[in-house]
Write a protein that holds these residues in place. Structure first.
Motif, PDB file in Angstrom:
ATOM      1  N   THR A  43       0.843  -1.197   0.000  1.00  0.00           N
ATOM      2  CA  THR A  43       0.000   0.000   0.000  1.00  0.00           C
ATOM      3  C   THR A  43       0.877   1.245   0.000  1.00  0.00           C
TER       4      THR A  43
ATOM      5  N   MET B  99       0.584   5.695  -0.120  1.00  0.00           N
ATOM      6  CA  MET B  99      -0.243   6.900  -0.074  1.00  0.00           C
ATOM      7  C   MET B  99       0.536   8.065  -0.686  1.00  0.00           C
TER       8      MET B  99
ATOM      9  N   VAL C  51       0.495  12.162  -1.396  1.00  0.00           N
ATOM     10  CA  VAL C  51      -0.126  13.387  -0.899  1.00  0.00           C
ATOM     11  C   VAL C  51       0.357  14.583  -1.716  1.00  0.00           C
TER      12      VAL C  51
ATOM     13  N   ARG D 244       3.693  16.851  -1.382  1.00  0.00           N
ATOM     14  CA  ARG D 244       4.758  16.038  -0.804  1.00  0.00           C
ATOM     15  C   ARG D 244       5.281  15.031  -1.824  1.00  0.00           C
ATOM     16  N   HIS D 245       4.365  14.373  -2.494  1.00  0.00           N
ATOM     17  CA  HIS D 245       4.770  13.387  -3.503  1.00  0.00           C
ATOM     18  C   HIS D 245       4.569  13.898  -4.924  1.00  0.00           C
TER      19      HIS D 245
ATOM     20  N   ASN E  84      -5.444  13.326  -1.907  1.00  0.00           N
ATOM     21  CA  ASN E  84      -4.700  12.229  -1.293  1.00  0.00           C
ATOM     22  C   ASN E  84      -5.095  10.946  -2.008  1.00  0.00           C
TER      23      ASN E  84
ATOM     24  N   CYS F  81      -4.579   6.760  -2.175  1.00  0.00           N
ATOM     25  CA  CYS F  81      -4.074   5.574  -1.485  1.00  0.00           C
ATOM     26  C   CYS F  81      -4.429   4.340  -2.308  1.00  0.00           C
TER      27      CYS F  81
ATOM     28  N   ALA G 211      10.037  14.048   1.254  1.00  0.00           N
ATOM     29  CA  ALA G 211      11.048  14.226   2.299  1.00  0.00           C
ATOM     30  C   ALA G 211      10.855  13.264   3.454  1.00  0.00           C
ATOM     31  N   ASP G 212       9.992  12.311   3.300  1.00  0.00           N
ATOM     32  CA  ASP G 212       9.797  11.362   4.402  1.00  0.00           C
ATOM     33  C   ASP G 212      10.259   9.988   3.968  1.00  0.00           C
TER      34      ASP G 212
ATOM     35  N   MET H  32      13.250  14.121   9.501  1.00  0.00           N
ATOM     36  CA  MET H  32      12.056  13.297   9.710  1.00  0.00           C
ATOM     37  C   MET H  32      12.420  11.988  10.420  1.00  0.00           C
TER      38      MET H  32
ATOM     39  N   PHE I  73      10.062   8.852  11.883  1.00  0.00           N
ATOM     40  CA  PHE I  73      10.219   7.459  11.520  1.00  0.00           C
ATOM     41  C   PHE I  73      10.327   6.561  12.749  1.00  0.00           C
TER      42      PHE I  73
ATOM     43  N   ALA J 262      -2.390   3.017   5.918  1.00  0.00           N
ATOM     44  CA  ALA J 262      -1.632   4.133   5.352  1.00  0.00           C
ATOM     45  C   ALA J 262      -2.199   5.397   5.939  1.00  0.00           C
ATOM     46  N   PHE J 263      -1.355   6.275   6.419  1.00  0.00           N
ATOM     47  CA  PHE J 263      -1.901   7.551   6.887  1.00  0.00           C
ATOM     48  C   PHE J 263      -0.935   8.694   6.699  1.00  0.00           C
ATOM     49  N   SER J 264      -1.527   9.861   6.507  1.00  0.00           N
ATOM     50  CA  SER J 264      -0.741  11.088   6.508  1.00  0.00           C
ATOM     51  C   SER J 264      -1.150  11.874   7.736  1.00  0.00           C
TER      52      SER J 264
ATOM     53  N   GLY K  55       2.038  -0.978   5.602  1.00  0.00           N
ATOM     54  CA  GLY K  55       1.537   0.370   5.743  1.00  0.00           C
ATOM     55  C   GLY K  55       2.411   1.387   5.064  1.00  0.00           C
ATOM     56  N   ASP K  56       2.013   2.621   5.229  1.00  0.00           N
ATOM     57  CA  ASP K  56       2.744   3.739   4.665  1.00  0.00           C
ATOM     58  C   ASP K  56       2.396   4.948   5.514  1.00  0.00           C
ATOM     59  N   THR K  57       3.401   5.748   5.836  1.00  0.00           N
ATOM     60  CA  THR K  57       3.134   6.962   6.605  1.00  0.00           C
ATOM     61  C   THR K  57       3.813   8.125   5.922  1.00  0.00           C
ATOM     62  N   THR K  58       3.169   9.273   5.970  1.00  0.00           N
ATOM     63  CA  THR K  58       3.706  10.438   5.291  1.00  0.00           C
ATOM     64  C   THR K  58       3.184  11.694   5.969  1.00  0.00           C
ATOM     65  N   GLY K  59       3.839  12.808   5.743  1.00  0.00           N
ATOM     66  CA  GLY K  59       3.324  14.070   6.236  1.00  0.00           C
ATOM     67  C   GLY K  59       2.170  14.539   5.361  1.00  0.00           C
TER      68      GLY K  59
ATOM     69  N   PRO L 179      -2.127  16.584   5.492  1.00  0.00           N
ATOM     70  CA  PRO L 179      -3.371  16.714   6.265  1.00  0.00           C
ATOM     71  C   PRO L 179      -3.827  15.346   6.748  1.00  0.00           C
TER      72      PRO L 179
ATOM     73  N   ASN M 187      -5.247  11.997   7.357  1.00  0.00           N
ATOM     74  CA  ASN M 187      -5.992  11.123   6.456  1.00  0.00           C
ATOM     75  C   ASN M 187      -5.597   9.686   6.785  1.00  0.00           C
TER      76      ASN M 187
END
Lengths: 332, 332
Positions: free
Chosen positions: A49, A51, A53, A56-57, A132, A134, A331-332, B1, B5, B92-94, B124-128, B130, B132
């Protein structure tokens, strides 16, 4: 919100329904509480998965067709890195408003790639909100030949598909960090916006490669993931890392930064025993992707050793590189 | 970041790694390009994805522990509505910043529910960005007993689990649309923030119920999905729709609005043949959830008929209701 609903139905659900149904896996797609999916007999589902954004991406003014392509491409790339055959995906997204032109272009880019890899949209969710995307993607792979990160072995060669650094070079040109002529700039931009997932290569490497991953965050950071999971170290010939003719026209310092710490290339980095060199080259030919040997894997020498990359020049002399991790768009 | 992490690693990856590995499905979880997952032998994976956006599906000041619960609960509810046994999920969340207190509470709510249903976090996936949340959930179900929306039959009873309307009543109290005493307000709020997915009931209804779905957008809108997919019509006794003692203390007009057009209840609505009434009651007892018969399914009478719900009062007299669709928190 009815208009939004019917727009989304028009661009996604109907097109998904028109996909050839996969009788082998018996998929039940959009329109129920869940989709039903099975891997091929004797195989497992590979699931990833991602995501994406806005800001950012991708930039707010990104070509939506390119965005549709890239959102799925980065997920298919994870399947490729596992040696899995694409099968299906779900798409959840929030967007500020239902812009018909934007949705038409986005879905065109998305489905063009999906159809090329026979990867069916089987479910999703849409809602209002900041842009966003996903995507969760599903492939099928026999578990015993899955290309895991923890399967590298001492003595393995390290290989890279295609060429590295073009995507980061494209970002640099876009940001005004450096200049390139129009043709080179177009090459870089295409690499940044339209990465091609190395699905055919991942399939061809089943049973040949030991470990693999896809290069999303740059070689320096990503190769370390294989080393950490396999508890090994690596030596990489910096000058052997493949790069395009366009990138060679930028300064050596920029080339190094883009190839080693760039990111967003979505090429495969994999290890294979020295005895498999001909088989690896053959897999590359089969998949129509160049493959280049850039280094070797070795055992940790002492109990105090940590997994790490030793960088070498073409003559084999050690280099001390200050590589900024994650030196790319997200940047993440 | 880096700090983000390691925070995320602390709250999610390590906890996920500590989950008992499902040897039956042989899941390979977090840390590779893909997770590997297989349904139980002879079964298929049921897959659903939901995206929750701040300001649309929850308030910015929501209790993060409740949010962690609800984000997974609404997905497990889709598995329940399919008769699938929960197996795994990806998250996955931002989020705008890595707030340790917030992440600790959110992950506590999420994992408490996940562990209760033996549903492992596998990727999963995490990012900066809003806030979500996008969860994709996987269950296992024999396809021949999956509770599909298109499987209702003329003559079927229509059943509802639990009680409807509490979640919408809670939103109304929160918004100041109406008042309730402290105990009732707490009941409503709990329904809104902590819905309990009817997984056990979904499993108990395998082979008994024909069609099913979960009520996320309100009975009026959701039951229509079954009717449209099955090409049938329904008659519903408005007064038979189950509601809590707390809801009965609000006005009849509010009760009707909350029970029929509320949403966010995540109860199951399902159909079963009249011959299965004892079996349905038994399934409810087994799952420790009350089940209530509220109407019947019938064939379309003429070629011009469209799938629709006929509302009746307790005496069987037709009612004309003006029900606003999607009259609940998330306006989409």
């Amino acid at each position: 919100m009815l208009s939004e609903f019917s727009l989304i139905d028009r661009f996604f659900a109907r097109r998904a329904a028109a996909q050839p149904s996969d009788t082998e896996s018996g998929a039940l797609g959009i329109g129920d509480d869940c989709a039903l999916l099975a891997p091929r007999p004797g195989e497992m589902l590979a699931i990833s998965t991602d995501m994406l954004v806005e800001g950012r991406h991708f930039f707010a003014d990104v070509d939506p067709q390119a965005l549709g392509h890239k959102a799925l491409a980065v997920n298919l790339s994870d399947l490729a890195a596992m040696g899995a055959r694409p099968q299906a995906f779900t798409l959840a997204f929030s967007l500020p408003k239902a812009d018909e032109t934007w949705l038409a272009a986005f879905s065109a880019g998305l489905f063009a790639l999906a159809e090329r890899y026979e990867c069916a949209l089987i479910g999703g969710d849409t809602t209002g909100g900041p842009l966003n995307l996903c995507i969760t993607v599903f492939g099928s792979v026999p578990p015993q030949v899955a290309l895991r990160r923890d399967a590298a072995q001492a003595g393995d060669d390290i290989w890279i598909s295609g060429a590295l650094g073009n995507a980061r070079a494209g970002l640099g040109v876009q940001r005004g960090e450096w200049q390139a002529d129009a043709d080179d700039a177009a090459t870089f931009r295409r690499a940044l916006e339209r990465p091609e997932p190395r699905v055919a290569l991942g399939l061809a490497l089943r049973g040949i490669a030991h470990a693999a991953l896809d290069l999303s965050d740059g070689l320096a950071g990503d190769l370390l993931h294989i080393l950490e999971r396999s508890n090994l170290q690596a030596t990489v010939d910096v000058d052997a890392v493949p790069r395009s003719a366009a990138l060679r026209r930028l300064s050596p310092a920029i080339q190094q930064r883009c190839t080693l710490a760039g990111g967003d290339d979505y090429e495969l980095c994999f290890t294979a025993p020295a005895s498999a060199r001909a088989a690896v080259q053959n897999a590359g030919r089969e998949a129509a992707v160049p493959v280049t040997r850039v280094g070797t894997i070795s055992a940790l020498q002492t109990a105090a050793d940590r997994p790490a990359i030793g960088w070498r020049d073409a003559a084999g002399a050690p280099l001390t590189l200050t590589l900024q991790g994650f030196d790319h768009f997200h940047a993440d």
